[in-house]
Design a protein around this motif. Sequence first.
Motif, PDB file in Angstrom:
ATOM      1  N   SER A 263      -8.099  -3.236   3.826  1.00  0.00           N
ATOM      2  CA  SER A 263      -9.416  -2.607   3.647  1.00  0.00           C
ATOM      3  C   SER A 263      -9.599  -1.400   4.557  1.00  0.00           C
ATOM      4  N   ILE A 264      -9.086  -1.462   5.780  1.00  0.00           N
ATOM      5  CA  ILE A 264      -9.161  -0.303   6.669  1.00  0.00           C
ATOM      6  C   ILE A 264      -8.403   0.869   6.052  1.00  0.00           C
ATOM      7  N   ALA A 265      -7.201   0.581   5.543  1.00  0.00           N
ATOM      8  CA  ALA A 265      -6.373   1.647   4.956  1.00  0.00           C
ATOM      9  C   ALA A 265      -7.023   2.227   3.702  1.00  0.00           C
ATOM     10  N   GLU A 266      -7.581   1.372   2.862  1.00  0.00           N
ATOM     11  CA  GLU A 266      -8.190   1.847   1.615  1.00  0.00           C
ATOM     12  C   GLU A 266      -9.468   2.630   1.865  1.00  0.00           C
ATOM     13  N   LEU A 267     -10.359   2.081   2.670  1.00  0.00           N
ATOM     14  CA  LEU A 267     -11.683   2.670   2.829  1.00  0.00           C
ATOM     15  C   LEU A 267     -11.729   3.813   3.837  1.00  0.00           C
ATOM     16  N   GLU A 268     -10.827   3.801   4.811  1.00  0.00           N
ATOM     17  CA  GLU A 268     -10.902   4.801   5.873  1.00  0.00           C
ATOM     18  C   GLU A 268      -9.745   5.795   5.861  1.00  0.00           C
TER      19      GLU A 268
ATOM     20  N   LYS B  14      -7.842   6.344   2.696  1.00  0.00           N
ATOM     21  CA  LYS B  14      -7.577   6.695   1.301  1.00  0.00           C
ATOM     22  C   LYS B  14      -6.238   6.180   0.775  1.00  0.00           C
ATOM     23  N   ALA B  15      -5.723   5.096   1.372  1.00  0.00           N
ATOM     24  CA  ALA B  15      -4.524   4.450   0.829  1.00  0.00           C
ATOM     25  C   ALA B  15      -4.910   3.688  -0.436  1.00  0.00           C
ATOM     26  N   ARG B  16      -3.917   3.324  -1.226  1.00  0.00           N
ATOM     27  CA  ARG B  16      -4.195   2.523  -2.419  1.00  0.00           C
ATOM     28  C   ARG B  16      -3.106   1.474  -2.594  1.00  0.00           C
ATOM     29  N   ARG B  17      -3.461   0.411  -3.245  1.00  0.00           N
ATOM     30  CA  ARG B  17      -2.513  -0.677  -3.455  1.00  0.00           C
ATOM     31  C   ARG B  17      -1.772  -0.496  -4.774  1.00  0.00           C
ATOM     32  N   ILE B  18      -0.493  -0.914  -4.786  1.00  0.00           N
ATOM     33  CA  ILE B  18       0.283  -0.916  -6.019  1.00  0.00           C
ATOM     34  C   ILE B  18       0.565  -2.332  -6.489  1.00  0.00           C
TER      35      ILE B  18
ATOM     36  N   LEU C  92       0.818  -1.197   0.000  1.00  0.00           N
ATOM     37  CA  LEU C  92       0.000   0.000   0.000  1.00  0.00           C
ATOM     38  C   LEU C  92       0.861   1.260   0.000  1.00  0.00           C
ATOM     39  N   VAL C  93       0.331   2.325  -0.582  1.00  0.00           N
ATOM     40  CA  VAL C  93       0.944   3.648  -0.510  1.00  0.00           C
ATOM     41  C   VAL C  93      -0.150   4.652  -0.169  1.00  0.00           C
ATOM     42  N   ARG C  94       0.250   5.855   0.205  1.00  0.00           N
ATOM     43  CA  ARG C  94      -0.743   6.899   0.461  1.00  0.00           C
ATOM     44  C   ARG C  94      -1.454   7.273  -0.836  1.00  0.00           C
TER      45      ARG C  94
ATOM     46  N   ASP D  52       7.272   5.142   2.987  1.00  0.00           N
ATOM     47  CA  ASP D  52       6.647   5.412   1.694  1.00  0.00           C
ATOM     48  C   ASP D  52       5.619   4.368   1.292  1.00  0.00           C
ATOM     49  N   ALA D  53       5.738   3.159   1.838  1.00  0.00           N
ATOM     50  CA  ALA D  53       4.823   2.080   1.467  1.00  0.00           C
ATOM     51  C   ALA D  53       4.750   1.088   2.618  1.00  0.00           C
ATOM     52  N   TRP D  54       3.795   0.177   2.518  1.00  0.00           N
ATOM     53  CA  TRP D  54       3.546  -0.789   3.595  1.00  0.00           C
ATOM     54  C   TRP D  54       3.100  -2.102   2.971  1.00  0.00           C
ATOM     55  N   ALA D  55       3.824  -3.183   3.249  1.00  0.00           N
ATOM     56  CA  ALA D  55       3.453  -4.519   2.786  1.00  0.00           C
ATOM     57  C   ALA D  55       2.675  -5.194   3.902  1.00  0.00           C
ATOM     58  N   VAL D  56       1.394  -5.528   3.640  1.00  0.00           N
ATOM     59  CA  VAL D  56       0.522  -5.941   4.722  1.00  0.00           C
ATOM     60  C   VAL D  56      -0.592  -6.836   4.209  1.00  0.00           C
ATOM     61  N   TRP D  57      -1.490  -7.216   5.071  1.00  0.00           N
ATOM     62  CA  TRP D  57      -2.550  -8.179   4.786  1.00  0.00           C
ATOM     63  C   TRP D  57      -3.883  -7.639   5.311  1.00  0.00           C
TER      64      TRP D  57
END
Length: 357
Positions: A229-234, A236-240, A155-157, A219-224
């Motif tokens: 989903s918390i990061a994306e929906l709450e 505004k993070a996005r996956r690369i 994930l990134v911002r 700058d980024a976060w490798a996670v599960w």
Amino acid sequence: MVNSLQEHPFSYKQKYHIDKKLAIAASFLGLLACSCSQQTATNVSAKSDTTSNTVSTKTTDKNNVIRLGYQKGGIIPLARQRGELERQLIAQNIKVEWIGPFDRCATLLSSLNGNRADIGGCGDIPSISGIAAGQPLCIGSVQRPRPNSLGNAILVRGNSPIQKPADLVGKKVAVNQGGAGEYLLLKVLEKENIPKEKVQRVYLSPNDAAPALYQGSVDAWAVWEPYISIAELEHKARRITTTHPAPTYGILIVRSDAAKENPVAVKVALTALSEDGEWLNQNTSAASDFLVKELKLSDAVAKQVTKNRGPESYVFPNGEDVANLQKTADWLLEQKIIPQKVDIAASVCPLGTTASR
């Protein structure tokens, strides 16, 4: 639904305010699986220690007791919520103790190692790392890799200029040492032919990595999941990344002495977890509801987590599973993530069971 097994010299000094939802949502390595039967058991709260709170059905015969250690999220706390596993085991004169919640696999494995739990749910990377470190653990049952699962991501911002893995060169990426995050990052770099030395790994637990990403310290976060989903929906993070370049196994890991001294109860518990997982696969709405209750997630996040994870099915490992896990263990040794070779075949619990494909 995988975590650091030891402290790393990297010192993360800056303090962050941690989102309440993230503080209660611990590592998510396996979702779903328990069992069915009759009768309701009463759980009695026991004294908590530094890593967990214990809820137990008390008994004096240790051979009729199974202690199930759990993180927040995953198959074991869902089994506890639904109650069918406990009913089935009690019907067979097996008492259940619930040990947890643990913040990540590392502390769960420590509980198994310290004879405070008998079975726990983790990913294959921390499980193999624990075995390599000499912890008395064996592989009870496995969830086979799901190539199309979206349960892991880098994930990134949302406003980050990083668009693809190649853009990580010279950047800082938060990972959990010796766990699923570090494994994902290294496999992505390997696939993209990016030398791993060109990307800085920053070893952080999920609850530290999340604010570090949001506030720009990494700058980024490798996670599960459920962090994705918390990061994306709450936030505004996005996956690369989309799917995992080397999908991993989920493992129900067992304390070795429990498997040797109490194989019948261990096998019954593992089978019950598998059966209830199959029930939950047919009832995804119920699975989402369990997540809302267990992790205090919003309905939207819980539904996306369930969708991203996909079906969950735990089975006793067969020869092909052993060979696949051996390849993973050998790769971890080559990368110097584990200190010594692990013999996976010798690490499967002696429960007298051969799995079918």
